[in-house]
Design an enzyme around this catalytic site. Sequence first.
Site, short mmCIF file in Angstrom:
data_model
loop_
_atom_site.label_atom_id
_atom_site.label_comp_id
_atom_site.label_asym_id
_atom_site.label_seq_id
_atom_site.Cartn_x
_atom_site.Cartn_y
_atom_site.Cartn_z
N GLU A 69 33.59 94.63 52.77
CA GLU A 69 32.86 93.38 53.01
C GLU A 69 31.61 93.25 52.15
O GLU A 69 31.24 92.14 51.76
CB GLU A 69 32.49 93.27 54.49
CG GLU A 69 33.68 93.04 55.42
CD GLU A 69 34.33 94.32 55.90
OE1 GLU A 69 35.25 94.26 56.73
OE2 GLU A 69 33.90 95.42 55.44
N PHE A 131 35.37 95.51 72.29
CA PHE A 131 35.75 96.18 71.04
C PHE A 131 35.36 95.33 69.84
O PHE A 131 35.67 94.16 69.76
CB PHE A 131 37.28 96.42 71.04
CG PHE A 131 37.78 97.05 69.77
CD1 PHE A 131 37.42 98.35 69.43
CD2 PHE A 131 38.59 96.33 68.90
CE1 PHE A 131 37.89 98.92 68.26
CE2 PHE A 131 39.06 96.90 67.73
CZ PHE A 131 38.71 98.20 67.41
#
Length: 579
Positions: A69, A131
């Site tokens: 990223e 999560f």
Amino acid sequence: MSLATELTEKEIKTTTEKKIVTGAQGVLLSLLEEGVDTIFGYPGGAIMPIYDALYDFSDSLKHYLVRHEQGGIHAAQGYARITGRPGVCFATSGPGATNLITGIADAQIDSTPLVCITGQVFSHLLGTDAFQETDVIGVTMPVTKWSYQVTRAEEIPEAIAKAFYIASSGRPGPVLIDITKDAQNASFEFGYKKWKKIASYFPKPKLNLSAVQAAADLINQAKKPFILWGQGILLSHAEEEFKAFVEKAGIPAAWTILGLSGLPTEHPLNVGMLGMHGNYGPNLKTNEADVIIAIGMRFDDRVTGDLKRYAKQAKIIHIEIDQAEINKNVRATVAVNADAKEALQALTTLVEEKQHKAWVQTFKDCYEIEYNKVIRDKLYPSTDKLQMGEAIRVISEQTDGQAVLVTDVGQHQMMSMRYYNFKQLNSNITSGGAGTMGFCLPAAMGAKVGAPDRQVVAVIGDGGFQMTIQELGCIFQYQIGVKIVILNNNFLGMVRQWQQLFHQKRYSFTEMVNPDFVGISKAYGIEASKVTDRDNLQAEVKKMLEHDGPYLLEVVVETEENVFPMVPAGDSVANIRLE
């Protein structure tokens, strides 16, 4: 038949009627409304609905799958810097979003327009430590112009329209839209309207003509005027207005590293680089000028050195679009809070036509001293070992100063700024305020995507290259024709230089044992070669530049070469060292 397949490419490009779409489809339709055609990103669970919708938009939106990223956001930065349009990147929630933070912070301080879109967990899970849940709004708020979390599909078009307006207006910067998964999945009636204004947000201040007149009066009375220009010239597309102002007023002008290429290097009134590793004359003469005209720059510490000893004799004119930058570090005698292009248009009509020949000559005299003590040996070294400066000189000569030069952070960056002869405007892309190692390779990738017809050369140190080395995979997959030059000195060179000069050569964890860069490049399917001696440098650079497609050239340079001149950190700019 799904709604996505019902939206034909023609309809996607031309629709003005409202349609029932999913939130994910609404994201992509909104991007198309803003003229976006390029996205850098990495998929994941929380952004999967957007990626699923992207499958049907592939003819209209080109997506580049980066390998990390951070690579995605730096690529978007490079794309934005070369095109002037906001770069767009996608990431998923949690670690995907937090991996964008370095690039967002870099874009914020360097005024780079970005629109970052992140996926988020279902809205009913927000705050439960689900999560891959991270409070990305809280994390990014300090380093964005604006960030917003979307929890309903109906909010998506307005949020994206607002994001593009904020990112690209006034002083540009990064924005982030965080979209929950249920908002991506839900359906709504799509309609799009671009934003033109926001209450209480005034991106372009109204030009104060009395302040411009006061600035002109100071300039017309000055005996030793000096211009300092920054990236504001480029961001406001004021290159021609700036050139006209400089030439009419006859004033020597020096640049910050982000202002570089706002005026051709060879222009007779371009006297060089400001700051810690800038040219001798611009630093020395700062403390002799009687009027300093600062345009689109923010007086950061690398330019000013010790503020208590910075230009105390000078009257300061500060032309700057961001009110927060005025009087922040250096007190202005005359403040012109305005877009640089508008301010220069007005100012040029009011200044008298002059030639400060004796004053300009003092800069030339300083350059002669610097050339004899520093520059000549960097460009045409007598040592047997290759120097960074001569490598940059050869690249500059063989590209005729026309390439887009993208640099990382460190000694090679300073050498590139100093010794590449920039002849074309908007040709310098680097990490300025944040000094982000790992910026160069993905930023060069994004710049080449944004300007496919221009030669893009990435100049990187061996340390910074290994921080985002995985983006060779993206370059290979999409055959992005960037030329990569690694100046390898087997050190974290800039840190080592400081250790040598200020820490008695105690080289604490700066020496690097490097891998086979050529072998790694070829393993990624990218042609590569290595040069270790001067006799082969010209031929290898020529081979790289003529190669059709991406190419990596490793240039092994002297291990303990230093960058001079240098203003020691916290010292006065007048105490610039030549050795």
